[in-house]
Design a protein around this motif. Structure first.
Motif, PDB file in Angstrom:
ATOM      1  N   GLU A  86       0.857  -1.175   0.000  1.00  9.17           N
ATOM      2  CA  GLU A  86       0.000   0.000   0.000  1.00  9.17           C
ATOM      3  C   GLU A  86       0.895   1.228   0.000  1.00  9.17           C
ATOM      4  N   GLU A  87       0.550   2.224  -0.815  1.00  9.64           N
ATOM      5  CA  GLU A  87       1.350   3.438  -0.862  1.00  9.64           C
ATOM      6  C   GLU A  87       0.589   4.565  -0.166  1.00  9.64           C
ATOM      7  N   ALA A  88       1.271   5.297   0.695  1.00 14.60           N
ATOM      8  CA  ALA A  88       0.646   6.456   1.352  1.00 14.60           C
ATOM      9  C   ALA A  88       1.723   7.433   1.790  1.00 14.60           C
ATOM     10  N   GLU A  89       1.270   8.642   2.131  1.00 14.84           N
ATOM     11  CA  GLU A  89       2.172   9.719   2.496  1.00 14.84           C
ATOM     12  C   GLU A  89       2.629   9.561   3.945  1.00 14.84           C
ATOM     13  N   GLU A  90       3.909   9.819   4.182  1.00 13.23           N
ATOM     14  CA  GLU A  90       4.453   9.761   5.545  1.00 13.23           C
ATOM     15  C   GLU A  90       5.324  10.973   5.816  1.00 13.23           C
ATOM     16  N   GLY A  91       5.335  11.373   7.074  1.00 14.03           N
ATOM     17  CA  GLY A  91       6.279  12.376   7.533  1.00 14.03           C
ATOM     18  C   GLY A  91       7.090  11.773   8.660  1.00 14.03           C
ATOM     19  N   CYS A  92       8.038  12.532   9.193  1.00 14.51           N
ATOM     20  CA  CYS A  92       8.888  12.025  10.268  1.00 14.51           C
ATOM     21  C   CYS A  92       9.282  13.182  11.176  1.00 14.51           C
ATOM     22  N   LEU A  93       9.138  12.990  12.482  1.00 13.92           N
ATOM     23  CA  LEU A  93       9.474  14.059  13.423  1.00 13.92           C
ATOM     24  C   LEU A  93      10.959  14.408  13.352  1.00 13.92           C
ATOM     25  N   SER A  94      11.778  13.499  12.839  1.00 16.18           N
ATOM     26  CA  SER A  94      13.212  13.764  12.741  1.00 16.18           C
ATOM     27  C   SER A  94      13.610  14.385  11.406  1.00 16.18           C
ATOM     28  N   ASN A 101       5.624   9.808  -0.318  1.00 19.21           N
ATOM     29  CA  ASN A 101       4.873   8.560  -0.466  1.00 19.21           C
ATOM     30  C   ASN A 101       5.805   7.378  -0.273  1.00 19.21           C
ATOM     31  N   VAL A 102       5.366   6.429   0.563  1.00 14.86           N
ATOM     32  CA  VAL A 102       6.167   5.241   0.833  1.00 14.86           C
ATOM     33  C   VAL A 102       5.273   4.014   0.668  1.00 14.86           C
ATOM     34  N   THR A 145      14.421   9.049   4.143  1.00 11.10           N
ATOM     35  CA  THR A 145      15.344   9.385   3.051  1.00 11.10           C
ATOM     36  C   THR A 145      15.875   8.114   2.377  1.00 11.10           C
ATOM     37  N   ASP A 146      15.893   6.996   3.109  1.00  9.34           N
ATOM     38  CA  ASP A 146      16.331   5.724   2.524  1.00  9.34           C
ATOM     39  C   ASP A 146      15.195   5.032   1.769  1.00  9.34           C
ATOM     40  N   ARG A 147      13.983   5.476   2.000  1.00 12.96           N
ATOM     41  CA  ARG A 147      12.809   4.870   1.364  1.00 12.96           C
ATOM     42  C   ARG A 147      12.331   5.671   0.163  1.00 12.96           C
ATOM     43  N   MET A 148      12.983   6.818  -0.088  1.00  8.84           N
ATOM     44  CA  MET A 148      12.552   7.693  -1.167  1.00  8.84           C
ATOM     45  C   MET A 148      13.093   7.232  -2.506  1.00  8.84           C
ATOM     46  N   GLY A 149      12.241   7.298  -3.521  1.00  8.51           N
ATOM     47  CA  GLY A 149      12.699   7.027  -4.877  1.00  8.51           C
ATOM     48  C   GLY A 149      13.405   8.249  -5.443  1.00  8.51           C
ATOM     49  N   PRO A 150      13.990   8.110  -6.655  1.00  5.39           N
ATOM     50  CA  PRO A 150      14.755   9.211  -7.256  1.00  5.39           C
ATOM     51  C   PRO A 150      13.926  10.480  -7.448  1.00  5.39           C
ATOM     52  N   VAL A 151      12.636  10.327  -7.771  1.00  2.11           N
ATOM     53  CA  VAL A 151      11.795  11.507  -8.017  1.00  2.11           C
ATOM     54  C   VAL A 151      11.592  12.288  -6.716  1.00  2.11           C
ATOM     55  N   ALA A 152      11.276  11.554  -5.626  1.00  3.97           N
ATOM     56  CA  ALA A 152      11.077  12.200  -4.317  1.00  3.97           C
ATOM     57  C   ALA A 152      12.375  12.841  -3.840  1.00  3.97           C
ATOM     58  N   LYS A 153      13.496  12.171  -4.116  1.00  4.32           N
ATOM     59  CA  LYS A 153      14.807  12.727  -3.718  1.00  4.32           C
ATOM     60  C   LYS A 153      15.048  14.058  -4.394  1.00  4.32           C
ATOM     61  N   LEU A 154      14.731  14.093  -5.681  1.00  3.79           N
ATOM     62  CA  LEU A 154      14.929  15.308  -6.450  1.00  3.79           C
ATOM     63  C   LEU A 154      13.991  16.403  -5.947  1.00  3.79           C
ATOM     64  N   ALA A 155      12.736  16.042  -5.720  1.00  2.00           N
ATOM     65  CA  ALA A 155      11.729  17.011  -5.285  1.00  2.00           C
ATOM     66  C   ALA A 155      12.065  17.596  -3.912  1.00  2.00           C
ATOM     67  N   ASN A 156      12.755  16.831  -3.070  1.00  4.70           N
ATOM     68  CA  ASN A 156      13.035  17.286  -1.703  1.00  4.70           C
ATOM     69  C   ASN A 156      14.496  17.647  -1.479  1.00  4.70           C
TER      70      ASN A 156
END
Ligand SMILES: [Zn+2]
Length: 183
Positions: A86-94, A101-102, A145-156
């Motif tokens: 299942e794919e959904a949006e996540e944030g992290c307090l750190s 999306n993960v 950051t280890d779960r992000m794909g290349p697109v998310a990495k670029l966007a962030n």
């Protein structure tokens, strides 16, 4: 004794260290957990793992609803019987400001211990299972950051660079010593 504890943030290297199992279910542990719930609520989070407060032990707290009766503590958790994706949006307090999306397992079984050392054996789906997996990742030194794909990495890229620069400014490395001249 945990009054000064705070949530550490990316790219603090302590977030990347794998944590060790808890062996003593003592008063220290209870105090740590009390403080972690406090910090989690202040930050308006739904979960907080011990390494996020610079304690590298296998423990996390969570509360998926915000109701006090839904406080949960998982010590030495083991996830198994993963089923579905299942794919959904996540944030992290750190990683303040990050939202990505993960893909996570939809269903999971959790075996762990509670704060008294009693065994826990539960199954969950969806949101709860997602929090389990996110917090469990922290215990292994794995970040969003280890779960992000290349697109998310670029966007962030910019957000992460800003966090890296902020961390570097707050933790200056000592400048290399100039070689002393031989006389
Ligand atoms: Zn997190």
């Amino acid at each position: 004794m945990y009054d000064n504890l705070k949530i550490i943030t990316y790219p603090d290297p302590r977030l990347k260290q794998p944590s060790v199992p808890v062996s003593d279910f003592n008063e220290n542990l209870r105090q740590l957990v009390t403080r972690m719930f406090e910090l989690m609520r202040q930050a308006k989070g739904v979960g907080l793992a011990a390494p996020q407060v610079a304690q590298n032990i296998r423990l996390f707290v969570m509360n998926a609803t915000g109701q006090p009766e839904d406080d949960r503590v998982y010590v030495n958790p083991i996830l198994s019987e993963a089923d579905g994706d299942e794919e959904a949006e996540e944030g992290c307090l750190s990683i303040p400001g990050l939202s990505v999306n993960v893909i996570r397992s939809k269903h999971l079984r959790m075996q762990a211990h509670d704060l008294q050392g009693n065994p826990i054996d539960q199954s969950a789906s969806g949101y709860l299972a997602r929090i389990w997996q996110h917090e469990y990742d922290h215990l292994n030194g794995t970040l969003l950051t280890d779960r992000m794909g290349p697109v998310a990495k670029l966007a962030n890229r910019r957000l992460l660079r800003e966090l890296e620069e902020k961390y570097a400014a707050e933790h200056p490395t000592p400048s290399p010593r100039k070689p002393t001249k031989k006389r």
